[in-house]
Design an enzyme around this catalytic site. Structure first.
Site, short mmCIF file in Angstrom:
data_model
loop_
_atom_site.label_atom_id
_atom_site.label_comp_id
_atom_site.label_asym_id
_atom_site.label_seq_id
_atom_site.Cartn_x
_atom_site.Cartn_y
_atom_site.Cartn_z
N ASN A 148 33.92 -54.63 3.58
CA ASN A 148 33.05 -54.91 5.41
C ASN A 148 31.51 -54.22 4.37
OD1 ASN A 148 35.17 -55.78 6.92
ND2 ASN A 148 35.40 -54.01 7.12
N LYS A 197 37.39 -67.28 -12.75
CA LYS A 197 36.67 -67.82 -11.57
C LYS A 197 36.85 -69.35 -10.91
CE LYS A 197 31.67 -68.06 -11.10
NZ LYS A 197 30.54 -67.90 -12.53
N ILE A 203 46.18 -49.54 7.54
CA ILE A 203 47.11 -47.66 6.81
C ILE A 203 46.78 -46.51 8.42
CG2 ILE A 203 45.68 -46.11 5.66
CD1 ILE A 203 44.43 -48.10 3.84
N LYS A 255 47.13 -47.48 17.70
CA LYS A 255 47.61 -47.29 16.56
C LYS A 255 47.97 -45.91 16.47
CE LYS A 255 43.56 -49.83 14.43
NZ LYS A 255 43.42 -49.90 12.93
O1 C5P Z 1 41.06 -51.77 13.54
P1 C5P Z 1 39.71 -51.43 13.39
O2 C5P Z 1 38.94 -51.73 12.06
O3 C5P Z 1 38.57 -51.88 14.16
O4 C5P Z 1 40.21 -49.33 12.89
C1 C5P Z 1 39.60 -48.33 13.01
C2 C5P Z 1 39.99 -47.94 12.52
O5 C5P Z 1 41.37 -47.59 11.59
C3 C5P Z 1 39.25 -46.53 11.04
O6 C5P Z 1 39.80 -45.50 11.41
C4 C5P Z 1 39.87 -47.47 10.35
O7 C5P Z 1 39.73 -46.61 9.20
C5 C5P Z 1 41.71 -48.24 10.41
N1 C5P Z 1 41.91 -49.00 9.36
C6 C5P Z 1 42.78 -48.72 8.63
N2 C5P Z 1 43.04 -49.90 7.95
C7 C5P Z 1 42.98 -51.49 8.46
C8 C5P Z 1 42.03 -51.17 8.70
C9 C5P Z 1 41.14 -50.36 10.01
O8 C5P Z 1 43.17 -47.47 8.14
N3 C5P Z 1 43.53 -52.34 7.42
#
Ligand code: C5P
Length: 412
Positions: free
Chosen positions: A221, A299, A318, A354
């Protein structure tokens, strides 16, 4: 026993600590004489590098009389170098302080120049560095000084901000070297933080994650890590014990806190779980939603237009895992929501989904103002339960300080 306790309690955090003080060329250099005296009274050893321009304002003799140590100058001889090389000089300290830090010195530090003993020592040191800037207010406000200051902050340099008032040049404004007691206070705080968040362990994720496609390619990202790093620094400034778990960024690990570098989401999750228990968890990282489950060991070769069959699998969330941890859930879990539309609704829905307590929503669409992704500015809305606060657009450092303040208020 009682006697021992009393002695321990009264011990200054500066007792037994070693400071390398670099005195720059400013009229305020005279304050360093008193600073040396006050630090030594608190049990600190102070070794001084006096720059050539600093020597226009204070003399090596007055410094060595107060510090009880040899003073090192730009005229550092080969005999001196054999006795105490500049590398050793820069490392036989617990902290390096530049005071007064002139505009010129800050510019050299930001650029990494090493053209004299002081700047060479600053580049060679592996110890935390603090600066106490001092200059004319116009110079302090100049775009170049702002840039240099920002760069130094990002490099993990601690700043003792200049005071406002009448300047030596007769003008009024910001740029006066901090008072001696403020410098002593900042140094003591550095060694023994006693801020609003002392004793709190705060876990922060920052930056992107890289998900390998093969040994040379990855998916990721867009994220510079700037906002997460700024939050980590702001919380450490309030005395928190900070564990910063960072995906790959170009930022220097901030001084005074623990940075754990990771690459993939799986590694980031493992590092978070390893760092528990924590009082607060803040997930700022832009974690990749998917990883390649059939990641190639070698590769992948291009084959006449045939596309590789990449299989994706979802990464662990997470934030959700930390928020729903039955054993070790941090007392306060904060998520970030980068949105491009329906910001408030989407962010609130995310908070509920979440299970985190607060969510910081930021508008990453570039329609008004500078870009948030990778840029220095941000505009956020903080949701605490149903409570909504719209913050004015600001530098990521300002947003970080506000958030740190809100966390301190939560504990107050
Ligand atoms: O679902 P999305 O990516 O929009 O959510 C954003 C929030 O979730 C942020 O706080 C990001 O750090 C956390 N996040 C995470 N693990 C992921 C995806 C997002 O901790 N796999």
């Amino acid at each position: 026993m009682t006697q021992k306790n009393t002695t321990l309690k009264n011990k200054s955090p500066l007792d037994g600590k070693r400071l390398l003080l670099i005195i720059g060329g400013g009229i305020a250099a005279y304050k360093c004489l008193d600073l040396i005296r006050r630090l030594r009274e608190k049990g600190m050893t102070v070794r001084v590098i006096l720059t050539r321009s600093g020597a226009e304002f204070v003399t090596p003799l007055s410094i060595s009389s107060l510090s009880g140590e040899k003073v090192y100058t730009d005229l550092f001889s080969l005999t001196d170098e054999a006795e105490m090389g500049h590398i050793r000089l820069s490392r036989e300290a617990d902290l390096v302080l530049v005071a007064p830090a002139t505009a010129n010195m800050m510019a050299k530090m930001a650029a990494g120049l090493a053209d004299n003993l002081a700047t060479t020592a600053l580049l060679a040191t592996d110890k935390p560095v603090m600066i106490a800037p001092s200059m004319n207010s116009r110079m302090w406000e100049h775009a170049a000084s702002r840039r240099n200051l920002q760069q130094l902050k990002e490099d993990g340099v601690h700043i003792i901000p200049p005071a406002s008032g009448e300047l030596a040049c007769g003008e009024e404004g910001t740029g006066r070297l901090a008072e001696v007691e403020d410098m002593v206070g900042a140094i003591a705080f550095f060694f023994e933080p006693s801020g609003a968040l002392t004793d709190k362990h705060i876990l922060i994720t920052a930056g992107p994650t890289y998900e390998a496609i093969d040994p040379v390619r990855y998916m990721a990202n867009r994220s510079s890590g700037k906002q997460g790093y700024a939050i980590a620094r702001a919380l450490a400034d309030l005395g928190a014990k900070v564990t910063l778990i960072s995906g790959p960024t170009n930022l220097a690990a901030p001084a005074g806190l623990q940075t754990i570098p990771v690459e993939s989401a799986a590694e980031m999750l493992a590092a978070c779980q390893n760092a528990l228990p924590a009082d607060v968890a803040i997930c700022v990282a832009a974690v990749a939603d998917w990883r390649v489950s059939n990641c190639a060991g070698q590769k992948i070769k291009k084959q006449d237009g045939a596309l590789p069959a990449l299989q994706l699998t979802e990464n662990p969330d997470i934030l959700k895992i930390l928020s729903t941890d039955k054993v070790n859930r941090p007392e306060l879990v904060i998520g970030f929501a980068a949105e491009t539309e329906n910001i408030a609704e989407n962010a609130q829905a995310k908070r509920t989904k979440k299970g985190c307590d607060w969510i910081v929503a930021n508008d990453v669409s570039t329609k008004d103002g500078p870009s948030v992704m990778g840029g220095d500015y941000n505009k956020v809305i903080l949701f605490r339960g149903k409570d909504r606060e719209d913050w004015p657009a600001g530098h990521k450092d300002e947003i970080a300080k506000n958030l740190a303040q809100k966390i301190a208020e939560f504990y107050a």
